[in-house]
Design an enzyme around this catalytic site. Structure first.
Site, PDB file in Angstrom:
ATOM      1  N   THR A 180      -2.457   8.369   2.946  1.00  0.00           N
ATOM      2  CA  THR A 180      -1.253   8.983   2.998  1.00  0.00           C
ATOM      3  C   THR A 180      -0.195   7.867   3.240  1.00  0.00           C
ATOM      4  O   THR A 180       1.050   7.726   3.780  1.00  0.00           O
ATOM      5  CB  THR A 180      -0.893   9.819   4.213  1.00  0.00           C
ATOM      6  OG1 THR A 180      -1.418   9.062   5.560  1.00  0.00           O
ATOM      7  CG2 THR A 180      -1.609  11.211   4.386  1.00  0.00           C
ATOM      8  N   ALA A 181      -0.636   6.622   3.009  1.00  0.00           N
ATOM      9  CA  ALA A 181       0.028   5.318   2.970  1.00  0.00           C
ATOM     10  C   ALA A 181       0.787   4.941   1.942  1.00  0.00           C
ATOM     11  O   ALA A 181       1.866   5.328   1.656  1.00  0.00           O
ATOM     12  CB  ALA A 181      -0.785   4.381   3.737  1.00  0.00           C
ATOM     13  N   ARG A 182       0.089   3.832   1.194  1.00  0.00           N
ATOM     14  CA  ARG A 182       0.706   3.764  -0.409  1.00  0.00           C
ATOM     15  C   ARG A 182      -0.617   3.742  -1.227  1.00  0.00           C
ATOM     16  O   ARG A 182      -1.649   3.079  -0.959  1.00  0.00           O
ATOM     17  CB  ARG A 182       1.256   2.248   0.124  1.00  0.00           C
ATOM     18  CG  ARG A 182       2.700   2.270   0.312  1.00  0.00           C
ATOM     19  CD  ARG A 182       3.713   3.225  -0.442  1.00  0.00           C
ATOM     20  NE  ARG A 182       5.030   2.957   0.233  1.00  0.00           N
ATOM     21  CZ  ARG A 182       5.519   3.879   1.013  1.00  0.00           C
ATOM     22  NH1 ARG A 182       4.747   4.998   1.268  1.00  0.00           N
ATOM     23  NH2 ARG A 182       6.905   3.634   1.489  1.00  0.00           N
ATOM     24  N   ILE A 189       1.202   5.562  13.444  1.00  0.00           N
ATOM     25  CA  ILE A 189       0.623   6.686  12.668  1.00  0.00           C
ATOM     26  C   ILE A 189      -0.598   6.865  12.963  1.00  0.00           C
ATOM     27  O   ILE A 189      -1.319   7.812  13.216  1.00  0.00           O
ATOM     28  CB  ILE A 189       1.420   6.631  11.381  1.00  0.00           C
ATOM     29  CG1 ILE A 189       2.473   6.730  10.982  1.00  0.00           C
ATOM     30  CG2 ILE A 189       0.543   7.792  10.432  1.00  0.00           C
ATOM     31  CD1 ILE A 189       3.120   6.651   9.624  1.00  0.00           C
ATOM     32  N   GLU A 191       3.820   6.705  -9.315  1.00  0.00           N
ATOM     33  CA  GLU A 191       4.192   7.839  -8.863  1.00  0.00           C
ATOM     34  C   GLU A 191       5.774   8.139  -9.670  1.00  0.00           C
ATOM     35  O   GLU A 191       6.602   7.345  -9.673  1.00  0.00           O
ATOM     36  CB  GLU A 191       4.764   7.932  -7.378  1.00  0.00           C
ATOM     37  CG  GLU A 191       3.592   7.759  -6.545  1.00  0.00           C
ATOM     38  CD  GLU A 191       3.709   7.604  -4.914  1.00  0.00           C
ATOM     39  OE1 GLU A 191       4.796   8.072  -4.485  1.00  0.00           O
ATOM     40  OE2 GLU A 191       2.893   7.451  -4.235  1.00  0.00           O
ATOM     41  N   HIS A 211       3.094  12.906  -2.578  1.00  0.00           N
ATOM     42  CA  HIS A 211       3.861  12.047  -1.618  1.00  0.00           C
ATOM     43  C   HIS A 211       4.863  12.828  -0.538  1.00  0.00           C
ATOM     44  O   HIS A 211       5.975  12.906  -0.824  1.00  0.00           O
ATOM     45  CB  HIS A 211       4.586  11.070  -2.126  1.00  0.00           C
ATOM     46  CG  HIS A 211       5.072   9.671  -1.326  1.00  0.00           C
ATOM     47  ND1 HIS A 211       4.915   8.532  -2.092  1.00  0.00           N
ATOM     48  CD2 HIS A 211       5.019   9.630  -0.094  1.00  0.00           C
ATOM     49  CE1 HIS A 211       5.345   7.674  -1.007  1.00  0.00           C
ATOM     50  NE2 HIS A 211       5.454   8.262   0.162  1.00  0.00           N
ATOM     51  N   GLY A 239      -1.195   1.344  13.966  1.00  0.00           N
ATOM     52  CA  GLY A 239       0.331   1.326  14.193  1.00  0.00           C
ATOM     53  C   GLY A 239       0.422   2.705  14.651  1.00  0.00           C
ATOM     54  O   GLY A 239      -0.433   3.549  15.091  1.00  0.00           O
TER      55      GLY A 239
HETATM   56  C1  DGY Z   1       7.908   6.193   3.801  1.00  0.00           C
HETATM   57  O1  DGY Z   1       8.832   6.584   4.797  1.00  0.00           O
HETATM   58  O2  DGY Z   1       7.543   5.102   3.556  1.00  0.00           O
HETATM   59  C2  DGY Z   1       7.003   7.417   3.275  1.00  0.00           C
HETATM   60  O3  DGY Z   1       6.270   7.084   2.618  1.00  0.00           O
HETATM   61  C3  DGY Z   1       7.979   8.350   2.777  1.00  0.00           C
HETATM   62  O4  DGY Z   1       8.638   9.098   3.397  1.00  0.00           O
END
Ligand code: DGY
Length: 312
Positions: A230-232, A156, A260, A279, A154
């Site tokens: 950097t996602a989940r 990002i 978290e 995060h 996507g």
């Molecule tokens: C989101 O926006 O989903 C990020 O994980 C936090 O900014």
């Protein structure tokens, strides 16, 4: 018309909302308790929220006046989207405005893990750098010219690919649906995992992507490969990841976790070869301001019964 705000927000945003609506603000850094949330939701037409506040079926089922949920996040995995939609509740989120910041951080983590930045910083601060330049001090691995596998292409993922072109990387990618991105070779997920020096995750957390990176898939990664997330957190089998990191076979740069904040006794604190962040993918002043502005526009539009600027 009434609005609930489920987390502490900056003063200018409070003033703006208070001028327009009858607002209830949750001011504490401690997450809003579920019974308070349910009580507030039963009274309001709009809610401004974020990813630390789960809006599940239980909390939404009494929200009989609710017209709009506006979340200050691009991710919506904290919201029961199907249930909200079945109740005709509109959902707004913040896509686009955090793409560059998150892509920058993913690159930062690739460099930080590969070049051992946190270890170097600790060595200097602790006064343990005693011998000057040494041929073998903190040898790492290059990002330049490496093969980087992007899981999810996507906005990002594509922004990360653009940055990697500048490092002369071979960029390979997997996406659930077909994509065509110049300079990027698409392949199946397992081939990607076994081919990449660095794997970076850029997919949303959904029922399909929960634990997409299973123990078996982790085992396909090359020895000493780096996993960036950097996602989940829940996209990876975290127990299996811990095993791979503890053995020293894989390295990782992590900004997100299953739980978290990480609990004080989390095993992550003692794992080698990792850089751990709290995060902060979207945490720049410019991006956070843009996220708030978009979320407020979503909320106000929803309250007026208009189309949201960034509807789910
Ligand atoms: C989101 O926006 O989903 C990020 O994980 C936090 O900014």
């Amino acid at each position: 018309m009434k609005v609930a705000v489920t987390f502490p927000i900056p003063e200018p945003a409070k003033t703006l909302l208070s001028d327009l609506f009858d607002c209830r603000f949750w001011e504490s850094e401690v997450p809003i308790p579920s019974d308070t949330l349910a009580e507030w939701l039963s009274e309001v037409e709009g809610v401004l929220t974020t990813l630390t506040c789960p809006l599940d079926e239980a909390s939404l089922s009494g929200a009989s006046h609710l017209k709009v949920i506006s979340t200050v996040s691009v991710g919506v995995d904290h919201i029961d989207v199907d249930f909200a939609k079945s109740q005709n509740i509109m959902i707004g989120h913040t896509p686009g405005v955090l793409t560059d910041s998150t892509a920058d951080l993913a690159i930062g983590l690739m460099l930080a893990v590969g070049r051992r930045l946190a270890e170097g910083d600790a060595l200097v601060r602790e006064g343990a750098w005693s011998d000057g330049w040494k041929p073998n001090l903190l040898l790492g691995t290059d990002l330049s010219k490496s093969t980087v596998g992007l899981v999810g292409m996507g906005p990002i993922g594509q922004a990360v690919a653009k940055r990697l072109a500048g490092f002369g990387c071979r960029v390979i990618a997997w996406n659930r649906t077909h994509r065509d991105v110049p300079g990027v070779e698409f392949m199946d997920l397992n081939t990607l995992l076994s081919s990449a020096d660095i794997v970076s995750l850029h997919t949303a957390l959904t029922d399909e992507t929960r634990e997409l990176i299973t123990r078996e898939r982790l085992s396909l990664m090359k020895d000493q490969a780096i996993l960036i997330n950097t996602a989940r957190g829940a996209i990876i089998d975290e127990v299996a990841l811990v095993d791979e990191l503890a053995s020293g076979r894989l390295r990782a740069g992590l900004d997100v976790y299953n739980e978290e904040p990480l609990p004080a006794d989390s095993v992550f604190h003692s794992l080698p070869g990792c850089v751990l962040l709290p995060h902060v993918g979207s945490a720049t002043q410019r991006t956070r301001q843009a996220m708030f502005e978009l979320a407020l526009r979503n909320l106000v539009s929803g309250m007026r019964g208009e189309t949201l600027p960034a509807a789910l």
